[in-house]
Design a protein around this motif. Sequence first.
Motif: not given
Length: 872
Positions: A284-288, A308-316, A341-345, A485-493
């Motif tokens: 099953t999908s982890h989004t089920e 986990t690790g979702y980066i807020p996208r305030e405007k949308i 692109i992040g629709k589900t998250s 940039e927030m996503l890149i730094r978080q994923e790089a860590d």
Amino acid sequence: MNSGPMLEKMKSRVASDKDEGDIAYFYALSHELEYLTKLTVLGVVACLRDDADRNRYSVEYNLIRFDSIGDWVQALNSTLTGPAAQFFIPSATHITRDLTERVKDDDWRYEAVILASEVARYFDIEANMANKVALRQFFEFGAAIRNRTRGHGAPTTEQCNDVCPKLERALQLVWQNHKLFRHDWAHLHRNLSKKYKVSPLLGECADFDYLKSSRGESFPDGTYISLGEFVKVPLVFISAGLTDVLLPNGNYKAKEFEILSYITNEMGRVDGAVWSTPPGRLPTSHTEGESHLDQLGNTFTNLPQSPTGYIPREKIQDQLKEELIKQDRHPIVTLTGPGGIGKTSLALAVIDNIAKLSDCPYEVILWMSSRDVDLLDAGPKPVTPKVVNKAAIASSVVELLEPSERHDRTFDPQAYFERSLSEGAAGKTLLVLDNFETVESPTDIFSWVDTYIRPPNKVLITTRFRDFHGDFPIQVGGMTDSEAEMLIRQEADRLGVSSLLSNSYINTLIDESDGHPYVMKMLLGQVAREGRAVNPERIVAGANQLLVALFERTYEGLSPAAQRIFLLLSSWRVFVPAIAVEAVALRPGNERFNVQDALDELRRFSLTEEVLSSAEDEVFVGIPLAAASFGRRKLEVSPFKVAVEQDRKLLMEFGAGDKESSRHGVMPRIDRLVSVAAQKASENPAALDTFLPVLEFLGLRIPKAYLRIARLLDEAKVSEGDPEKIKGYIRRYLESSDTSDREESWFWLADLCHQSNDAIGEIHALGEIALLPATTSETIGVVANRMNNRLRELKERGVEDSWSDEVGQLIKRVAEEMERNLEGLDATDCSRLAWLYLNTGNEERARDIARRGGEKDPYNDHCVRLMERLEI
């Protein structure tokens, strides 16, 4: 009885073999029986709809691997009576009932089964009968007859004479009356103009006629049955020109399986990678959504766990939240955007926030997932979609809401779901349909939901594709720079590669991906694997002054030709094949100049970015964002503006792309250009005059473009000279292509020569196939069979004298090539080789080869008849 090539060609073969004698007649009928059996199984299995356990897939998975017709019959029985039976589409129930219903002696099915049982008993096969029979028993007896005679027996002329009338009558009854064959079968092929070529296989096929003029439908090429809806039968293969029908014949190896024609005995191998995943239910999908409702804040919901690790996208997020909270308008909201692109998250984050509001507008939030692929760090992985059609959506809602009346015999899940949309059966409801593009008939389901939804209830849809209207769409694009940039730094860590990322590289990564979160994660994964920053530097600019400082002086130093190409690429910022830029710039009406030199100049000045395609070693070229911004400003005041805009219109017909898509090579872009040309030529044949010079230029570097031109002319049919033009383009391809890619084109050329009655051309093309280095012995056997058939046809017409010397030499070359592998030939191929020698007048060698074939298989019909002819 329905008529059409699928049946008529088989009947023609039986009639022809009947003239050879009773044994040949019996074997032809047994071939027809096997052909009928496989078509029945394939047609029935195709009527299974998708389900979580992948029942249809599992049956097809086995069918391409079966080597015995008995296994096919077992698959038919298990499909009709096992767990899969509950998943037949409603419009096919009369077909399955025709096979399973037990009938008495006043029914045609009873007669067909009785006749088959009598034939079986004649060969000492146990064939017990009851007072009532089911048609599926006909196929059981048929498999036993086949195995007892062709598989493990040698029936005599007398035996064949006795049973053939009964077997013929039984087959006739099934062909004429079985409801599966009372429906129209057609082969659909979508032309480059986006219209369909409808080739009737069985019946008049009037239901398919509208596709000949419609461009709004989207059916993959293949064989279909009209059952009120078009049902694709994926394992029925139709040869070019509708000359043959080939069916799976087992021998599955290296993700390929064998296909066989019971009409012409031709064989081939096709890609079976689609059926390479083991059967059964996928993870099953982890989004089920969860299987039950739990309280979340002030509502009840089955939302899956937030990533986990979702980066807020305030405007949308604010935009989506505002629309979901509104109660008086926009009952259906869609989040649209490309995969990953992040629709589900985004949807999960916003809904979680709404659920925890003190004044949450919903009492129930239902999450339905249709996701069939999870985009994981390790790459895309297939998963089981939770809901795929109307029935699954309605059933899932019932399972979650557990209405008290659900156990009543008259309870209708779909009607309950419809009431839930309009009345809010469990209170104000928000229904989320995630990954909506993967459901069956998204447009129809959208229309269904749209019909019943009423405020204050609401529906949220996430989808890559939006083929419907009446919703409120919210487009999800790439992240803003700060979010990225927030996503890149978080994923790089998380990956432990932070030390490898400079600020400039992070900016390059953001531009490279256009803020696409999944692409950024994949690129960082590559950094982790290689231990270094993978991509080159990119110029980034954020202000007009900086653009001028970086590019003004450089631009002024460019030659006029380089300026012209720079402005063209800046006007449409995508990655395009460099050869496409050349072809467009050299279109008729443009002043001639050296485009390649201009591209070289831009590269030297670091104004372009290039990617080498692994598919054809062709360069794809694009302009970095900052440079393109500068170029568009320059274009507004440039004397090249009108010419560049005309070039851009044609360049855009190649289709947009990025660096990632460039790995697929130039051909997909050429295919799109050809498709546009076909569409425009269908409305105005003179439009080809614009496209042909461009395509011919492309052919000089990409030989496959010549094949696309040939196909374009073949479908457009704009002049009487096209057959010879088509052959000319195919020959130009063959002159410049690699020998490993020529077989299919030689076959096409042979077909065209056959259609234009060019015997020498056809024989020559077939001979070239046999002489290709990579040609298999099986293909040479097919070539020999086709040559012999063509020669027999021409001799019957009495026109062989004018070409016998030249054709004789061509046939001799094929025979010599075939004889080099004499030890590996089977008896049938030996008979084909012997006929080649007969057609060159070498009767002595034909006799030797026929004798060798008889030694390999004393019971081979072809060799037996040939030896009788040669009096061996």
